[in-house]
Design a protein around this motif. Structure first.
Motif: not given
Length: 460
Positions: A95-96, A313-320, A322-327
């Motif tokens: 995940p890191w 926007s899609r990278i940010a969405y994917s990170l969230v 996977r629990g890696q950003g503001p919901k």
């Protein structure tokens, strides 16, 4: 190699996103995506430094990019995801790694949106003197934010026509150039090889500068693997885009550099002042060439803005996801992660404001910080492919629709090439600061990502 991933594996189906991109959209995005503003605008400085050997520089960096795209295509065809390389890094390394690659790329894309907006505004304000540049940037940001908020097919449609215009323009340029070199274009005399005699005018140092310039001109090719996740047939789309990457890079980048340095003396001031394509068209005596090329450059800049708002926007969405950003960034309505689109656009506009408010410190620092992010992303892609390929062969070989050539040897060759570029950057004063700044940001993100990973493992 065993996986080091902890917790649940990353989601790669992007079920809540729309699948509104048609195959024609994806094909044209893949085709036009290689024709960026960096090619039209940034190649002049590379030619001035390397002379005719810029062709070798673009060919060498092009080979590296082909290997990277092949590796990314192999993983994206097996695991289609709007997170692309970020999701692959999480699956392969942990995940890191997904956190680090994803958020570094998000900052890169958002900053690039601002830079492209500034460049486009300068062109339009030049046509309409007296109009403020910031107003044009604001208009462009509103247009492309609105386009990406509405539906993914709007992004696809904009990119389809932008790409069609870019492809048409550069194809026409290549055709005219080849005819002129052959001596069959009316009103022109063939220069022959007269401009190629001093092939490396500034020696190896000039070639190195040209090589570094060419590496970063290729940035943005990754968008097609992000977009593929929202297409009608993600696997087919990725496979098709990757398989045609070789001839697209050879034709558009290496081909056009060869035409330019054959037609125009490498040390002509116009190459830098007007841009290499305008200088070449002026050499052919084509009336209105400068304004015509400005239109094409404007389209390239607007296309890049559109694609980068989408990609961020899609990278940010994917990170969230996977629990890696503001919901809040993961909220989807109408098949579009609208909060992520807004956040990416706001960050991009903030970069524009910084360029006016603090051009010499904060903005300069931001530019240096993203200077080598694309190389960091490429390293994550190569390491991820080394790990995932063996896992795919062992567990689900049917997913290997696209295969990396001569695995694992060419993957290691690509990694060696990336290491060589890092060494070259460390040798050049102008790029050394970028290398260290990007390295600092990457280490901070990796530390945050690792701390988050350990905290999540402890909880569950």
């Amino acid at each position: 190699m065993p996986s080091t991933t902890t917790g649940t594996p990353p989601r790669t189906d992007d079920a809540s996103l729309s699948h509104g991109l048609k195959q024609r959209h994806l094909s044209m995005i893949a085709l036009g995506g290689v024709i960026g503003a960096g090619l039209f605008v940034g190649s002049g400085a590379g030619i001035a430094a390397a002379g005719p050997s810029i062709v070798v520089a673009y060919a060498l960096s092009g080979l590296l990019v082909m290997l990277v795209m092949r590796m990314l295509g192999e993983m994206s065809a097996a695991y289609p995801s709007s997170g692309s390389f970020s999701a692959h890094a999480e699956r392969a390394i942990g995940p890191w790694a997904g956190f680090t690659a994803g958020w570094a790329f998000w900052v890169l894309l958002c900053t690039a949106v601002g830079l492209e907006g500034i460049g486009a505004a300068k062109i339009v304000s030049g046509w309409l003197p007296g109009t403020p540049e910031w107003a044009w940037v604001a208009l462009f940001m509103v247009v492309f934010c609105g386009t990406n908020l509405a539906a993914v097919k709007n992004f696809g449609e904009f990119e389809f026509w932008f790409a069609a215009l870019k492809v048409g323009a550069i194809t026409l340029f290549l055709a005219l150039g080849v005819l002129a070199i052959a001596g069959v274009l009316p009103g022109t005399d063939s220069p022959g090889a007269s401009h190629l005699t001093d092939f490396m005018p500034n020696g190896g140092e000039g070639l190195v500068i040209g090589l570094l310039a060419s590496v970063f001109a290729y940035g943005g090719l990754e968008t097609v693997t992000i977009a593929a996740a929202e297409s009608e047939n993600p696997v087919k789309g990725v496979a098709s885009a990757v398989r045609t990457a070789m001839w697209r890079i050879a034709l558009f980048y290496v081909g056009s550099m060869a035409v330019i340095v054959t037609l125009v003396p490498w040390d002509s001031k116009e190459v830098v002042e007007k841009g290499p394509y305008v200088a070449a068209l002026d050499e052919l005596g084509i009336p209105g060439a400068g304004q015509l090329m400005n239109v094409v450059v404007l389209v390239a800049l607007l296309s890049a803005m559109n694609a980068n708002v989408y990609g961020a926007s899609r990278i940010a969405y994917s990170l969230v996801e996977r629990g890696q950003g503001p919901k809040v960034l993961g909220r989807v309505s109408g098949g579009v992660p609208r909060i992520a689109v807004l956040a990416s656009s706001v960050f991009g506009f903030l970069c524009v404001l910084l360029s006016y408010w603090r051009p010499n410190d904060v903005f300069a620092w931001l530019l240096n910080m993203i200077g080598a992010v694309i190389l960091v992303v490429w390293i994550f892609i190569a390491v991820s492919q080394l790990r995932l390929r063996r896992r795919l062969e062992r567990e689900t070989p049917e997913k290997l629709v696209v295969r990396m050539w001569a695995f694992p040897w060419l993957t290691w060759v690509a990694l060696a090439g990336m290491a060589a570029v890092f060494v070259l950057m460390a040798r050049e004063p102008d790029t050394r600061v970028q290398l260290y700044s990007t390295g600092g940001m990457t280490l901070v993100l990796a530390a945050v990502g690792y701390a988050w990973q350990k905290a999540r493992a402890t909880k569950g």
